[in-house]
Design an enzyme around this catalytic site. Structure first.
Site, mmCIF file in Angstrom:
data_model
loop_
_atom_site.group_PDB
_atom_site.id
_atom_site.type_symbol
_atom_site.label_atom_id
_atom_site.label_comp_id
_atom_site.label_asym_id
_atom_site.label_seq_id
_atom_site.Cartn_x
_atom_site.Cartn_y
_atom_site.Cartn_z
ATOM 1 C CB THR A 197 -24.172 -41.036 -0.874
ATOM 2 O OG1 THR A 197 -24.532 -41.438 -2.178
ATOM 3 C CG2 THR A 197 -24.021 -42.224 0.040
ATOM 4 C CG ASN A 198 -29.387 -41.850 -2.591
ATOM 5 O OD1 ASN A 198 -29.128 -42.929 -3.334
ATOM 6 N ND2 ASN A 198 -29.458 -40.610 -2.931
ATOM 7 N NE ARG A 199 -30.518 -48.799 2.456
ATOM 8 C CZ ARG A 199 -31.316 -49.589 3.097
ATOM 9 N NH1 ARG A 199 -32.110 -48.888 3.983
ATOM 10 N NH2 ARG A 199 -31.777 -50.530 2.922
#
Ligand code: CTP
Length: 397
Positions: A207-209
């Site tokens: 995923t990402n932030r």
């Protein structure tokens, strides 16, 4: 939105009065001029001095206060909004009858400003045909209601409506009542928000932030401006704004499927989501174990949603993309605007302090089709959302 607005906050006597203090405070902080008017029972719950301290203005409790002989006429005719919270069953009944037996009902009878009411009462009182008839009658006369909601009452839990809406919800409805007259009114706006996540195995993801904060504020602003809003959200830890239809997604292909189904009816699409750009090409059906040693996870690119759904766009719709870059952001943003056939791209630099993922503030440039950037100062994501919809509204036909 609230700066310089004149609000009459009418408070009738129910225990939900304690939340009216928060309303008085929030509206005053936001720059509104708030005149509080209390019924006699309301003043038994929360004294006039409390409201005077919160608003910096005298609260009205009677028709007979020296020096305020015409307040019951001037206040409801000069106001931008009359907000009644809580509205008890008794107040609704008196208003529906057109009674003018105290300062609040007299003021309501003399009103020319729009009225938003937040009813609060015992669930049995609310369900009673008398109360339902009063609500219907007032609705037919243009009064707008928010709530009541299902939830705990002072006397215990309940499965039926009675509890007053929370101050944040009431304020959002008030904002929509006042601010919903622009070009977004009645339009369908789709906002995507947050990250997506792609499975490596049944327990692990890539995923990402992205926190979703920017997208959620965009959905909130569009709804307050009168739009019908669909918020398509990846996994985030945020409460959805009042009024919006929430559609939750997990992966980039889920997100693409929802955008595909919504886009043909959308007048505006704002792609604030940060979809995962790569996914494991062959996710494992069982949990991979550490004792097997190092693993390699081959990845494949996900679908480019904006480009891949271009043919589904409604004629005349406005499409807004986002670009979070590191270095040379404006040039990279312009090239994405062209490549993805957008009307606007909102560009920011991931390395800049206070901007981008997880922050409550953002510093962005909005680039339109002519390529000229509108560079905005570092401000709250709510203010950035306002500026983005200002630009969208200017370009809507
Ligand atoms: N976007 C999209 N589909 C994706 C990834 C991104 O539609 N699979 C959208 C984003 O929501 C955003 C815009 O495209 O509005 C730009 O996102 P970005 O990740 O910067 O674009 P990419 O095409 O992934 O560009 P890059 O080559 O920089 O990875």
């Amino acid at each position: 939105m609230w700066a310089g607005r004149r609000v009459v906050l009418g408070v009738s006597g129910g225990i939900a009065c304690y939340k009216s203090c928060v309303l008085a405070r929030r509206l005053t902080e936001a720059g509104a001029r708030v005149d509080v008017v209390l019924t006699r029972s309301a003043a038994e719950f929360v004294g006039a001095v409390t409201f005077e301290s919160l608003t910096g203005r005298p609260a009205l409790t009677s028709l007979w206060e020296p020096g305020r002989a015409l307040a019951h006429i001037r206040l409801p005719q000069d106001a931008d909004l009359i907000l009644i919270a809580p509205a008890t069953a008794h107040l609704l009944a008196r208003m529906a009858q057109g009674l003018a037996d105290d300062v609040l009902t007299t003021l309501l009878l003399a009103r020319t400003a729009p009225v938003l009411m937040a009813p609060a009462m015992n669930d049995e009182m609310h369900a009673r045909p008398e109360t339902q008839a009063n609500l219907e009658r007032l609705r037919a006369r243009g009064v707008v209601f928010v709530g009541p909601e299902v939830g705990a009452l002072a006397e215990g839990p309940s499965e039926r409506p009675g509890r007053m809406s929370e101050p944040e919800t009431i304020l959002a409805h008030a904002a929509r009542l006042l601010g919903g007259g622009g070009k977004l009114a009645g339009r369908r706006v789709v906002v995507t928000a947050g990250p997506t996540r792609e499975p490596i195995d049944p327990v692990r993801v890539v995923t990402n932030r992205s926190s979703g904060k920017m997208g959620y504020r965009l959905a909130e602003v569009a709804w307050e401006r009168g739009a019908e809003v669909v918020l398509v959200s990846g996994p985030v830890a945020l409460a959805p704004p009042p009024g919006v239809t929430l559609r939750r997604v997990e992966t980039t292909s889920d997100l693409e499927a929802v955008v595909r189904s919504e886009l043909p009816r959308a007048d505006v699409l704002v792609m604030a989501a940060a979809p995962a750009d790569f996914r494991p090409s062959d996710p494992s059906a069982s949990k991979r174990s550490r004792i097997d040693g190092a693993i390699a996870v081959p990845m494949e690119p996900t679908e480019d949603i904006l480009s891949g759904t271009r043919d589904l766009r409604k004629a005349g719709s406005i499409i807004v993309g986002f670009a979070l870059e590191t270095g040379d952001a404006l040039a990279k943003g312009r090239s994405k605007l062209e490549r993805k056939h957008l009307d606007f791209i909102v560009v920011n630099d991931a390395l800049e302090p206070g901007a981008g993922f997880e922050h409550d503030t953002n510093r962005v440039a909005v680039i339109g089709r002519d390529g000229t950037p509108q560079i905005l100062p570092l401000q709250s994501k709510r203010e950035v959302a306002e500026a983005i919809f200002d630009a969208v509204e200017r370009s809507l036909g």
